[in-house]
Structure formats: C-alpha cells, structure tokens
Design a protein around this motif. Structure first.
Motif, PDB file in Angstrom:
ATOM      1  N   PHE A   1      -6.673   1.686  16.876  1.00 21.69           N
ATOM      2  CA  PHE A   1      -7.176   1.324  15.547  1.00 21.69           C
ATOM      3  C   PHE A   1      -8.175   2.366  15.054  1.00 21.69           C
ATOM      4  O   PHE A   1      -8.127   2.811  13.901  1.00 21.69           O
ATOM      5  N   SER A   2      -9.088   2.758  15.916  1.00 18.39           N
ATOM      6  CA  SER A   2     -10.150   3.692  15.545  1.00 18.39           C
ATOM      7  C   SER A   2      -9.601   5.047  15.109  1.00 18.39           C
ATOM      8  O   SER A   2     -10.091   5.640  14.145  1.00 18.39           O
ATOM      9  N   TRP A   3      -8.597   5.567  15.796  1.00 16.89           N
ATOM     10  CA  TRP A   3      -8.030   6.862  15.408  1.00 16.89           C
ATOM     11  C   TRP A   3      -7.440   6.790  14.003  1.00 16.89           C
ATOM     12  O   TRP A   3      -7.698   7.649  13.171  1.00 16.89           O
ATOM     13  N   ILE A   4      -6.684   5.740  13.739  1.00 16.30           N
ATOM     14  CA  ILE A   4      -6.057   5.598  12.419  1.00 16.30           C
ATOM     15  C   ILE A   4      -7.124   5.484  11.341  1.00 16.30           C
ATOM     16  O   ILE A   4      -7.073   6.181  10.319  1.00 16.30           O
ATOM     17  N   ALA A   5      -8.115   4.629  11.545  1.00 15.90           N
ATOM     18  CA  ALA A   5      -9.159   4.420  10.532  1.00 15.90           C
ATOM     19  C   ALA A   5     -10.035   5.659  10.335  1.00 15.90           C
ATOM     20  O   ALA A   5     -10.361   6.023   9.203  1.00 15.90           O
TER      21      ALA A   5
ATOM     22  N   VAL B   1     -12.967  16.870  17.017  1.00 18.13           N
ATOM     23  CA  VAL B   1     -11.686  16.337  16.576  1.00 18.13           C
ATOM     24  C   VAL B   1     -11.476  16.569  15.086  1.00 18.13           C
ATOM     25  O   VAL B   1     -10.533  17.226  14.669  1.00 18.13           O
ATOM     26  N   PHE B   2     -12.352  16.021  14.279  1.00 17.49           N
ATOM     27  CA  PHE B   2     -12.236  16.142  12.822  1.00 17.49           C
ATOM     28  C   PHE B   2     -13.224  17.211  12.363  1.00 17.49           C
ATOM     29  O   PHE B   2     -14.244  16.917  11.752  1.00 17.49           O
ATOM     30  N   ASN B   3     -12.915  18.470  12.636  1.00 18.85           N
ATOM     31  CA  ASN B   3     -13.890  19.533  12.426  1.00 18.85           C
ATOM     32  C   ASN B   3     -13.502  20.542  11.359  1.00 18.85           C
ATOM     33  O   ASN B   3     -14.103  21.594  11.273  1.00 18.85           O
ATOM     34  N   LYS B   4     -12.517  20.243  10.563  1.00 16.83           N
ATOM     35  CA  LYS B   4     -12.137  21.164   9.496  1.00 16.83           C
ATOM     36  C   LYS B   4     -13.277  21.242   8.482  1.00 16.83           C
ATOM     37  O   LYS B   4     -13.846  20.229   8.084  1.00 16.83           O
ATOM     38  N   GLU B   5     -13.590  22.451   8.061  1.00 16.04           N
ATOM     39  CA  GLU B   5     -14.669  22.626   7.076  1.00 16.04           C
ATOM     40  C   GLU B   5     -14.287  21.989   5.751  1.00 16.04           C
ATOM     41  O   GLU B   5     -13.107  21.886   5.404  1.00 16.04           O
TER      42      GLU B   5
ATOM     43  N   PHE C   1      -7.883   8.500   8.521  1.00 16.76           N
ATOM     44  CA  PHE C   1      -7.535   8.295   7.117  1.00 16.76           C
ATOM     45  C   PHE C   1      -8.695   7.827   6.243  1.00 16.76           C
ATOM     46  O   PHE C   1      -8.525   7.714   5.030  1.00 16.76           O
ATOM     47  N   TRP C   2      -9.868   7.592   6.826  1.00 13.00           N
ATOM     48  CA  TRP C   2     -10.985   7.167   5.991  1.00 13.00           C
ATOM     49  C   TRP C   2     -12.256   7.953   6.305  1.00 13.00           C
ATOM     50  O   TRP C   2     -12.719   8.729   5.478  1.00 13.00           O
TER      51      TRP C   2
END
Length: 189
Positions: free
Chosen positions: A64-68, A142-146, A71-72
C-alpha cells in the motif's frame, strides 16, 4: 545573493514539510493496515507465530505504501525506471520490516516476553524507528528525481553542492555557468 538563497531555502523547507505531511498521512494509513492485520493474525490464525504475523502485516502495508507514496507523496520525484524504484523501495522496506519484526522477535525470544500485547507493542516501537529510516531513504534514495519541472525548485540541488574554484551557484547574480551566456547577463570571465 542572500535573498535568492534564503528564498530558495524557504521553498525547499516548505516542500520538505509538505512531503513530510503527505508521508505522515500515507504512513498513518499503512500503520493502521500493518497493526490491524498483525493484531488480527496474532489473536487468530497465527496466534503462535507473532513475528510471522508482524511480517505479514508489514508486507501488506508496504505494498500500500509504495503505491501511495509513488502516486501522491513523491509523485514529482518518481524515477523513470519503475522496476529500479520498486526494487529500492522493497529493499528499504525490507530493512524496516526487519526492524519491526526483529524487535518483536527480540522481545519474545531474547527477553522471554509472552504477553501478546507487549509483543504487539514491541512491533509498534519497531515501526516508529523504521518510519524515520524509511522517510529519509525514500526521499533521498527511492524518489530522488530533482524537481526541475518546477521553476522555484529547479536548482534545489545547488544549495548543498560545493562549487569548484569559488564559482557561485546558478541563479545568483554574478553567476558562472550555463546561464552566464544568456543575453543581458554579466559574464565575469
């Protein structure tokens, strides 16, 4: 220079706290999923396997955490390579699951605690510790795109990067680099 740097720093702090708030909301729901499922399993189908019950609850909450978060919370920082992002997410959550499951196992096997509520609480403490680790790992690994698509954050990485040969960061008066060649800008070279 100082105002530009201060404005950029304020923008980054604002962004950081918005991400923390979203991460907290996702984490709150994941916490309920994890603990609700774990509690049910500990007092039902897996009554003799508290650490395994914690593992199952944490795994469902992780999906659940990965999806949320993808996408949010960190939607502007998603990596292009979804498989790599998911693999990093699973690795980091594996560490988090290891922390919460490990504290439950430590309480049961290492400390001899048999009370299910105390074992449940040990897992909750593990979740809290793992949450801090997860936030920073998600944000920076993980979510490190500038956020180059958003003008106010397009150069956010420059605040913390060192600039060789005393060059000033981009976006600062008297700057050097790619913006120095634009018409109307001073080129101190």
């Amino acid at each position: 220079m100082t105002n530009s740097l201060a404005d950029r720093a304020r923008g980054l702090v604002s962004l950081f706290w918005r991400e923390v708030a979203k991460f907290g909301a996702v984490g709150g729901v994941a916490f309920v999923i994890d603990n609700g499922l774990t509690y049910y399993l500990m007092h039902g189908p897996m009554s003799d396997s508290e650490a395994k019950a914690r593992f199952v609850g944490a795994t469902v909450a992780t999906i659940f955490s990965w999806i949320a978060n993808r996408f949010w919370t960190f939607r502007h920082r998603r990596q292009e390579n979804v498989l790599r992002e998911f693999a990093m997410f699973v690795l980091i959550n594996g560490i988090g699951i290891g922390i919460s499951t490990g504290l439950t196992a430590l309480a049961k096997y290492g400390m001899g605690i048999t009370d299910k509520n105390m074992l449940f609480l040990a897992g909750v403490v593990g979740i809290l510790v793992a949450t801090v680790v997860r936030f920073f790992a998600y944000r920076f690994l993980v979510f490190n795109k500038e956020l180059d698509d958003e003008p106010e954050f397009s150069h956010d990485h420059e605040i913390i990067e060192r600039h060789p040969h005393g060059q000033e960061p981009l976006g600062v008066p008297g700057q050097r680099g790619r913006d120095a060649d634009t018409p109307g800008s001073a080129d101190p070279r």
